[in-house]
Design an enzyme around this catalytic site. Structure first.
Site: not given
Ligand code: LLP
Length: 432
Positions: A239, A290-292, A328, A332, A359, A388
């Site tokens: 997050g 962490p992803g983003r 995105r 969003y 389109c 993403y």
């Molecule tokens: N853990 C779980 C269980 C999750 O569902 C997610 C993201 C993460 C970790 C990683 O979250 P992050 O660190 O990336 O915030 N497509 C959207 C974001 C969707 C996130 C889904 N779950 C965007 O482009 O903003």
């Protein structure tokens, strides 16, 4: 930090000119910086030093094999959400034994696959799922490691579509029912091994308060479950938000440690300073997902200007990347900095929408943006699109998926080929 900056008037990823890459591989083109990914991993890992911890990178943010390989080589684990993501991790050199498996709708074949590969833990989101995993593990003669995802009913104060920890969201099990659910598993599910507790309240959080609120609320429950059921870990999810606004300015090496930086309210140090003291006394292994944060600022989408069009209400810069390449902005209201690969010489700007060839009215990368003068054939970079971006791309309008390049210093590796027209129809058949 990130590694996109102008060098002698041309935008580079590390030491590689984005214009050269676009000429060589065509556009739209995703370009990733491995130095940025490694830097972000190291910073987070360092900030969590005091904890027995495992960083489980959320594969959904960017699942290119080469990106996963960078994370695996740093010692990272992975948070997966499908059998496909597990397959990628394994193919990329990651360890299944460092994978947590999230998601509300795991299928039988995915659960069997994960059990055979020997993942670290299933993060289960309902009692029905727990019973299903128990049944499958029994059939395979295994014990399945499980954690329950708690829905703490905390507002992450982010975009509604990426808020996950409120009670009206589909995720997790209500906070008040968790103790009862663990007791039921212990009593009735002999093929499950209770291993942890997990939460994830949302994505792109730009302040530390929701994390603190959620952790503070859940820690006593974790402590109780540790006593009652011998939990081994607590995962606080992902997050962590990143800088999107004017992210090019954030490239300097000291960016993350700078305090009071208005466009980056949540530094990694501020995050760690707030959560580590709350987590440390638990004496458990702490997982982060962490992803983003890991890959967002590490990627740019390079696109070519096809045409300019002046309307009576708006001007449009029409480029060869669309919402199928980067969804995105339209999904969003995501704001990504758009900057020319060749640094503008004047400071003159004009307002325009940067739109793609699809389109749909929602097919835009930027709206009402002050852009320097651009002309047909110019390359533009859409920054901070490493998370993403490609992973949410589609073939809508029968557009082949973009190519992906991973830069490492002076080297650039084509890590995914652009799809061909034949790729588009692979597996389709006429009904003869
Ligand atoms: N853990 C779980 C269980 C999750 O569902 C997610 C993201 C993460 C970790 C990683 O979250 P992050 O660190 O990336 O915030 N497509 C959207 C974001 C969707 C996130 C889904 N779950 C965007 O482009 O903003």
């Amino acid at each position: 930090m990130h590694s996109f900056r102008y060098v002698q008037g041309r935008l580079h990823a590390e030491s590689v000119d984005l214009g050269h890459l676009a000429e060589k591989h065509g556009t739209p083109l995703y370009v990733y910086s491995s130095a940025t990914i490694r830097d972000h991993f190291t910073r987070l890992d360092g900030a969590l030093d005091r904890l027995d911890h495992l960083i489980c990178y959320a594969v959904k943010a960017n699942s290119n094999l080469a990106v996963l390989n960078v994370i695996a080589s740093m010692g990272g684990g992975f948070d997966i959400v499908s059998g496909g993501e597990l397959f990628r991790v394994v193919r990329a050199g990651g360890k299944a034994s460092n994978c947590t498996f999230a998601g509300v709708g795991k299928t039988r074949s995915e659960i069997e696959y994960a059990l055979r590969e020997g993942i670290y833990c299933f993060n289960a989101e309902s009692e029905a799922e727990l019973r299903f995993i128990n049944e499958i593990a029994g059939e395979l003669g295994k014990r399945a490691p499980v954690a329950v995802r708690v829905n703490p009913n905390v507002d992450a104060k982010t975009h509604a579509k990426i808020t996950t920890g409120k009670k009206e969201n589909k995720f997790g099990i209500d906070f008040d029912r968790i103790a009862e659910v663990y007791a039921t598993i212990a009593a009735e599910c002999p093929h499950l091994e209770i291993k942890g507790l997990q939460m994830h309240i949302g994505s792109q959080l730009t302040s530390v308060e929701p994390f603190v609120e959620a952790v503070t609320k859940v820690v006593p429950l974790v402590r109780q479950m540790k006593e009652d059921h011998g939990l081994k870990f607590f995962s606080i999810g992902g997050g962590l938000g990143i800088v999107y606004k004017n992210s090019l300015d954030s490239g300097s090496a000291d960016w993350w440690s700078r305090e009071g930086n208005e466009s980056h309210p949540l530094t990694i140090q501020a995050y760690a300073d707030a959560v580590v003291p709350l987590l440390e006394p638990l004496g458990l292994r702490i997982l982060f997902e962490p992803g983003r944060f890991m890959v967002g600022n590490a990627g740019a989408l390079v696109t070519k200007v096809l045409f300019e069009k002046k309307g009576s209400a708006k001007d449009f810069v029409i480029v060869d990347a669309g919402m199928n390449d980067l969804i995105r902005p339209t999904l969003y209201e995501g704001w990504h900095q758009v900057t020319p690969v060749e640094k503008p010489v004047s400071t003159e700007t004009h307002k325009a929408d940067v739109v793609g060839p699809i389109c749909e009215t929602g097919d835009f990368l930027a709206q009402d943006r002050d852009l320097p003068p651009v002309k047909e054939g110019d390359y533009l970079a859409v920054l901070s699109s490493g998370a993403y971006g490609f992973s949410m791309a589609s073939n809508y309008n029968s557009r082949p998926l973009a190519a992906e390049v991973l830069v490492d210093g002076k080297e650039a590796h084509l890590v995914r080929e652009r799809q061909t027209l034949d790729d588009l129809i692979r597996g389709e058949h006429l009904p003869i």
